[in-house]
Write a protein that holds these residues in place. Structure first.
Motif, mmCIF file in Angstrom:
data_model
loop_
_atom_site.group_PDB
_atom_site.id
_atom_site.type_symbol
_atom_site.label_atom_id
_atom_site.label_comp_id
_atom_site.label_asym_id
_atom_site.label_seq_id
_atom_site.Cartn_x
_atom_site.Cartn_y
_atom_site.Cartn_z
ATOM 1 N N ILE A 1 -13.095 23.312 15.090
ATOM 2 C CA ILE A 1 -12.912 22.842 16.460
ATOM 3 C C ILE A 1 -12.951 21.314 16.514
ATOM 4 O O ILE A 1 -12.126 20.683 17.172
ATOM 5 N N ALA A 2 -13.897 20.720 15.792
ATOM 6 C CA ALA A 2 -13.995 19.255 15.761
ATOM 7 C C ALA A 2 -12.741 18.639 15.141
ATOM 8 O O ALA A 2 -12.239 17.610 15.624
ATOM 9 N N THR A 3 -12.228 19.245 14.093
ATOM 10 C CA THR A 3 -11.010 18.749 13.451
ATOM 11 C C THR A 3 -9.814 18.857 14.385
ATOM 12 O O THR A 3 -8.985 17.937 14.457
ATOM 13 N N THR A 4 -9.717 19.960 15.102
ATOM 14 C CA THR A 4 -8.624 20.136 16.059
ATOM 15 C C THR A 4 -8.672 19.056 17.132
ATOM 16 O O THR A 4 -7.650 18.421 17.443
ATOM 17 N N ILE A 5 -9.844 18.809 17.679
ATOM 18 C CA ILE A 5 -9.994 17.775 18.711
ATOM 19 C C ILE A 5 -9.669 16.400 18.136
ATOM 20 O O ILE A 5 -8.993 15.590 18.781
ATOM 21 N N ALA A 6 -10.126 16.133 16.921
ATOM 22 C CA ALA A 6 -9.848 14.838 16.289
ATOM 23 C C ALA A 6 -8.354 14.651 16.045
ATOM 24 O O ALA A 6 -7.816 13.552 16.268
ATOM 25 N N LEU A 7 -7.670 15.694 15.604
ATOM 26 C CA LEU A 7 -6.234 15.582 15.362
ATOM 27 C C LEU A 7 -5.458 15.372 16.659
ATOM 28 O O LEU A 7 -4.535 14.557 16.708
ATOM 29 N N ILE A 8 -5.843 16.096 17.708
ATOM 30 C CA ILE A 8 -5.176 15.893 18.998
ATOM 31 C C ILE A 8 -5.433 14.468 19.495
ATOM 32 O O ILE A 8 -4.516 13.799 19.981
ATOM 33 N N GLY A 9 -6.657 13.993 19.355
ATOM 34 C CA GLY A 9 -6.970 12.623 19.742
ATOM 35 C C GLY A 9 -6.172 11.610 18.948
ATOM 36 O O GLY A 9 -5.691 10.610 19.491
ATOM 37 N N ALA A 10 -6.006 11.858 17.655
ATOM 38 C CA ALA A 10 -5.229 10.942 16.813
ATOM 39 C C ALA A 10 -3.767 10.918 17.236
ATOM 40 O O ALA A 10 -3.134 9.848 17.269
ATOM 41 N N VAL A 11 -3.218 12.082 17.576
ATOM 42 C CA VAL A 11 -1.826 12.127 18.037
ATOM 43 C C VAL A 11 -1.675 11.347 19.330
ATOM 44 O O VAL A 11 -0.748 10.544 19.486
ATOM 45 N N VAL A 12 -2.579 11.564 20.265
ATOM 46 C CA VAL A 12 -2.505 10.863 21.554
ATOM 47 C C VAL A 12 -2.641 9.353 21.357
ATOM 48 O O VAL A 12 -1.933 8.566 21.982
ATOM 49 N N TRP A 13 -3.511 8.952 20.472
ATOM 50 C CA TRP A 13 -3.775 7.529 20.259
ATOM 51 C C TRP A 13 -2.664 6.851 19.463
ATOM 52 O O TRP A 13 -2.275 5.714 19.763
ATOM 53 N N LEU A 14 -2.131 7.534 18.456
ATOM 54 C CA LEU A 14 -1.184 6.894 17.537
ATOM 55 C C LEU A 14 0.285 7.096 17.888
ATOM 56 O O LEU A 14 1.128 6.309 17.476
ATOM 57 N N TYR A 15 0.606 8.163 18.595
ATOM 58 C CA TYR A 15 2.012 8.466 18.898
ATOM 59 C C TYR A 15 2.218 8.404 20.411
ATOM 60 O O TYR A 15 1.937 9.342 21.130
ATOM 61 N N ARG A 16 2.714 7.281 20.867
ATOM 62 C CA ARG A 16 2.847 7.040 22.308
ATOM 63 C C ARG A 16 4.000 7.821 22.941
ATOM 64 O O ARG A 16 4.000 8.058 24.139
ATOM 65 N N GLY A 17 4.981 8.244 22.156
ATOM 66 C CA GLY A 17 6.158 8.924 22.713
ATOM 67 C C GLY A 17 6.043 10.431 22.693
ATOM 68 O O GLY A 17 7.031 11.132 22.486
ATOM 69 N N VAL A 18 4.863 10.961 22.925
ATOM 70 C CA VAL A 18 4.644 12.408 22.854
ATOM 71 C C VAL A 18 5.422 13.102 23.967
ATOM 72 O O VAL A 18 5.343 12.723 25.128
ATOM 73 N N ASN A 19 6.174 14.113 23.594
ATOM 74 C CA ASN A 19 6.800 15.007 24.553
ATOM 75 C C ASN A 19 5.766 16.101 24.808
ATOM 76 O O ASN A 19 5.571 16.998 23.994
ATOM 77 N N TRP A 20 5.072 16.008 25.933
ATOM 78 C CA TRP A 20 3.914 16.870 26.180
ATOM 79 C C TRP A 20 4.273 18.341 26.257
ATOM 80 O O TRP A 20 3.503 19.192 25.818
ATOM 81 N N LEU A 21 5.420 18.650 26.807
ATOM 82 C CA LEU A 21 5.824 20.055 26.889
ATOM 83 C C LEU A 21 5.988 20.646 25.492
ATOM 84 O O LEU A 21 5.452 21.724 25.199
ATOM 85 N N ALA A 22 6.690 19.944 24.620
ATOM 86 C CA ALA A 22 6.891 20.430 23.254
ATOM 87 C C ALA A 22 5.563 20.507 22.505
ATOM 88 O O ALA A 22 5.298 21.483 21.769
ATOM 89 N N PHE A 23 4.708 19.528 22.685
ATOM 90 C CA PHE A 23 3.416 19.490 21.998
ATOM 91 C C PHE A 23 2.540 20.671 22.410
ATOM 92 O O PHE A 23 2.013 21.395 21.572
ATOM 93 N N ILE A 24 2.385 20.876 23.705
ATOM 94 C CA ILE A 24 1.486 21.925 24.200
ATOM 95 C C ILE A 24 2.040 23.316 23.916
ATOM 96 O O ILE A 24 1.299 24.213 23.491
ATOM 97 N N VAL A 25 3.338 23.506 24.119
ATOM 98 C CA VAL A 25 3.938 24.820 23.834
ATOM 99 C C VAL A 25 3.793 25.152 22.357
ATOM 100 O O VAL A 25 3.419 26.277 21.995
ATOM 101 N N SER A 26 4.064 24.194 21.505
ATOM 102 C CA SER A 26 3.925 24.418 20.067
ATOM 103 C C SER A 26 2.486 24.739 19.698
ATOM 104 O O SER A 26 2.224 25.671 18.927
ATOM 105 N N PHE A 27 1.550 24.002 20.240
ATOM 106 C CA PHE A 27 0.139 24.246 19.943
ATOM 107 C C PHE A 27 -0.269 25.662 20.352
ATOM 108 O O PHE A 27 -0.894 26.392 19.582
#
Length: 114
Positions: A72-98
């Motif tokens: 769970i901690a790793t999942t939260i850390a990875l999501i945080g890293a994506v949000v912090w490092l990748y500014r062009g996130v397509n949220w629909l694609a990200f959440i649906v895929s997850f």
């Protein structure tokens, strides 16, 4: 467990490809990262359980709970890293895929062995 984790990685690639066709490179990267945020921690958790079960004396329940916490901690850390490092996130694609990768084990539950 290996089949479930492999299914999650395959699902990630398929979803990323579909998102790439529909939303371009941003959709592809977002769906790929969303799926990996789920599949990588699950793979590490499965590896930890496998190693723990191979020890003399077998796995104990505490090992499972520690592994689940780390997952769970790793999942939260990875999501945080994506949000912090990748500014062009397509949220629909990200959440649906997850979510789809998270629930992809259901496919294996209903699949019949031949």
């Amino acid at each position: 467990m290996l089949r479930i984790v492999l299914m999650q990685f395959v699902t990630t690639v398929v979803l990323a490809s579909v998102a790439g066709l529909l939303a371009g490179i941003s959709g592809f990267c977002s769906a790929l990262l969303g799926g990996l945020c789920c599949a990588v921690p699950n793979g590490l958790f499965a590896l930890r359980l496998y190693i723990s079960a191979r020890k003399p004396g077998g796995a104990n329940p505490m090992s499972f709970f520690i592994g689940e916490f780390v997952k769970i901690a790793t999942t939260i850390a990875l999501i945080g890293a994506v949000v912090w490092l990748y500014r062009g996130v397509n949220w629909l694609a990200f959440i649906v895929s997850f979510i789809v990768v998270l629930k992809s084990y259901i496919i294996l539950l209903f699949r019949h062995r031949s």
